[in-house]
Design an enzyme around this catalytic site. Structure first.
Site, short mmCIF file in Angstrom:
data_model
loop_
_atom_site.label_atom_id
_atom_site.label_comp_id
_atom_site.label_asym_id
_atom_site.label_seq_id
_atom_site.Cartn_x
_atom_site.Cartn_y
_atom_site.Cartn_z
N LYS A 288 0.85 -1.18 0.00
CA LYS A 288 0.00 0.00 0.00
C LYS A 288 0.89 1.24 0.00
O LYS A 288 1.81 1.35 0.80
CB LYS A 288 -0.92 -0.01 1.22
N GLU A 379 -19.82 -6.37 10.21
CA GLU A 379 -20.77 -5.60 11.02
C GLU A 379 -21.80 -6.48 11.70
O GLU A 379 -22.19 -6.23 12.85
CB GLU A 379 -21.46 -4.55 10.13
N ARG A 407 -25.77 -2.69 7.47
CA ARG A 407 -25.42 -4.06 7.10
C ARG A 407 -25.73 -5.04 8.24
O ARG A 407 -25.76 -6.25 8.02
CB ARG A 407 -23.93 -4.12 6.75
#
Length: 649
Positions: A288, A379, A407
């Site tokens: 990244k 979640e 969610r």
């Protein structure tokens, strides 16, 4: 250092030609390497002009080039997960000259958007959706007899989501022709196991091995016991040197891990895998922030950056102004409260679905390690985990963004509210969130929470009220949700002492005539500004559920018009609760509901979004004046809502 991001456009001859319509697939390998370098440089430059996510994009430059080189996009489908890593994809697909407008009103969206480009095959902003969507496209191609390649690109953080594994399991059963690429930037999945893994991964990606595998498969499938033995042997060989066994068990042909920055290797591997039948899985390792040293060293801190403002040239014309007091972000109000509360109550547990930094939990995670749970992008699990803890005497606090709480809605109802369990929800990013746009707006939480029995719902108007409401919710013995916006508050003084507020009790903050503005949440200052010109009453309602019914009925008796104000969709929101109360009590009073319309609010600054939706002070004033000028007889039966909003295209 942000100063290392270029402020002048770099030389990009190959990238310029691609943007002007030349085909990426006409380049040779040496030119592809040059293109990747130009793409990385231009990404850094464009982010400096607009701000936005760039760490993830820097990590997938080579992958993005290889995908568009090998596959016939947009006919072949590339489905990206989360969307943070798609800036290089946008640059390569005809939007290079628009990158300066990223996340600005009327400009490019910060995430893939189907209406923006035919290359954006699936709109995304939430996580763990790419494999399901790509599988749907692959099955659609099968049903329609279309020869089309479908690729899902998912990160190591997103693949932890349960939805991703549901899709993997289903794909292993249905066996569509699709490729899943796991972009492992080592932010979530374990570290590389060394050179042996890479060596065998390269062997498994060769045409020789793949051809031998397919020919052996066709022969051995005639003898099921031999094919099963050969398959198990291959799986165990791979499992000895690479994290492949799980994916093989799910029915995928696994290759990897490979170096995701080795462009020639990626091109060759994708070419070899392109014609394989059934579900394929390619695992690549990336870094990244690749190519930008500060982001490589701090991938979390450089996940996204703000626009870099040019420094003024020439001598200063005036003495420097003293720095304005720094306002506190609501997420930091929550983080401070969480630590203070944890010191007082050993039962407090902090839970987050991969939103530690964004939710302000960094200090809590360091100071209370044994009481902090980051469950990754899950979640649903976060909420039921909290429910289980509450069953046995703990007091969990779930820190979650409004858009992500959607969610876990079934778990919120079935596992928490139905059992009336003592779980506190700290709902961040409620309302409009600015440049991240529709996928991240917290536009619906008041509506979807208000209809759930046993829920207590609070909406603070400033930083101190947020702290005290969080304390009140935590002390309440049952499910309670406090929703607060992204960014900073109005600058209220935050009291160290925590004092429980009376649940369901509103506060009149301004006494006026004719019109009463009932403000739910962080728009109180806008309401006050409009009320000054109107000489209107203003009430900080504080609680959406339960309502202060006595206050509402008293206001209805002495005012011609009640105006409800909320940064939530009008449909089913706090204003609807006022309408329902007045109807139930047979009270005749005109009501003007101001909130988010039944329309998607596009990305832009938060100030622009309030203007578009009429929720800033001038908008509130304008719409009230449209109502109060009516004759009283007409007003008594009329409920007005804002017309469709007009936003830049």
């Amino acid at each position: 250092m942000l100063s290392e991001i270029p402020v002048l456009p770099p030389a990009t001859p190959l990238l310029d030609s691609i943007d002007q319509g030349a085909s990426l697939r006409e380049l040779n390998l040496a030119q592809l390497k040059q293109l990747a370098g130009e793409l990385r440089s231009y990404l850094l430059y464009s982010i400096g002009q607009s701000g936005g996510h760039f760490g993830a994009g820097l990590g997938v430059v080579e992958l993005t080039v290889a995908l568009h080189y090998i596959y016939n996009t947009p006919r072949d489908r590339i489905v990206w997960d989360v969307g943070h890593q798609t800036y290089p994809h946008k640059i390569l697909t005809g939007r290079m000259r628009q990158m300066h407008s990223m996340r600005q009103a009327g400009g490019l969206a910060g995430f893939p958007k189907r209406s923006e480009s035919e290359y954006d095959t699936f709109g995304v902003g939430h996580s763990s959706t790419s494999i399901s969507a790509a599988m749907g496209m692959a099955l659609a191609a099968r049903h329609q007899g279309i020869d089309r390649k479908v690729i899902a690109v998912i990160g190591d953080g997103a693949i932890t989501g349960g939805m991703a594994f549901e899709a993997l399991a289903h794909a292993g059963h249905e066996r569509p022709n699709m490729l899943v690429i796991l972009n492992d930037n080592q932010m979530s999945i374990g570290h590389n196991r060394g050179g042996l893994a890479t060596y065998f991964a390269k062997i498994w990606a060769t045409k020789t091995y793949l051809g031998m595998r397919e020919r052996s498969k066709r022969f051995l499938e005639r003898f099921s016991f031999l094919w099963e033995w050969a398959k198990r042997t291959e799986e165990h060989m791979k499992g000895m040197v690479a994290p492949s066994t799980m994916f093989e068990e799910l029915g995928f042909h696994y290759i990897g891990p490979l170096d995701g920055h080795d462009l020639p290797g990626l091109v060759q591997t994708l070419e070899n895998m392109k014609e394989l039948e059934g579900p394929q899985f390619l695992h690549i390792r990336t870094m990244k922030g690749k190519g930008f040293a500060p982001a490589e060293a701090d991938p979390v801190g450089y996940h996204a950056v703000n626009k870099i403002e040019a420094k003024p040239k020439g001598p200063a014309l005036a003495a420097p102004r003293p720095a304005a007091p720094k306002l506190v972000k609501y997420q930091d109000v929550f983080g401070r409260w969480l630590c203070d509360m944890a010191e007082r109550d050993q039962r407090l547990i902090g839970i987050t679905p991969a939103m530690c930094e964004g939710s302000g939990m960094v200090e809590f995670a360091e100071r209370f390690k044994d009481r902090y749970y980051d469950v990754a992008i899950a979640e649903q699990h976060a909420i039921t985990l909290a429910a289980g803890m509450a069953c046995d005497g703990l007091k969990p606090v779930v820190a979650i963004y409004s858009t992500f709480l959607q969610r876990g809605y079934d778990q919120l109802i079935h596992d928490v509210a139905l059992q009336n369990l003592d779980v506190t929800f700290a709902i961040d990013r409620a309302g409009l969130v600015g440049q991240d746009g529709p996928t991240h707006h917290g536009a619906f939480d008041l509506s979807y929470l208000r209809c759930i029995p046993n829920m207590v719902i609070g909406a603070p108007s400033d930083e101190n009220e947020c702290r005290q409401m969080l304390y009140t919710a935590f002390e309440y013995n049952g499910p309670a949700a406090i929703r607060y916006p992204r960014g900073t508050g109005p600058g209220a003084i935050i009291a160290n002492e925590m004092t429980a507020l009376e649940i369901g009790k509103a506060v009149e903050v301004r006494r006026g005539e004719r019109v009463a503005i009932l403000s739910f949440g962080a728009l109180l200052n806008e309401a006050m500004a409009a009320a000054e010109e109107l000489n209107a009453t203003v009430v900080d309602m504080r609680w959406v559920k339960p309502l202060d019914e006595g206050m509402v009925l008293r206001l209805a008796e002495r005012h011609e018009l009640l105006v409800t104000l909320e940064e939530n969709t009008i449909a089913g929101g706090a204003g609807a609760a006022i309408n329902e109360l007045l109807a139930a009590k047979s009270r005749s009073c005109a009501v003007l509901n101001l909130g988010l319309p039944d329309q998607i609010v596009e990305h832009g600054s938060h100030e622009e979004q309030l203007n578009w939706t009429g929720l800033d002070a001038p908008g509130i004033l304008r719409h009230i004046k449209q109502v109060v000028q009516f004759p009283r007889e007409a007003m008594l039966s009329e409920i007005k809502v804002r017309d469709a909003i007009e936003m830049p295209r």
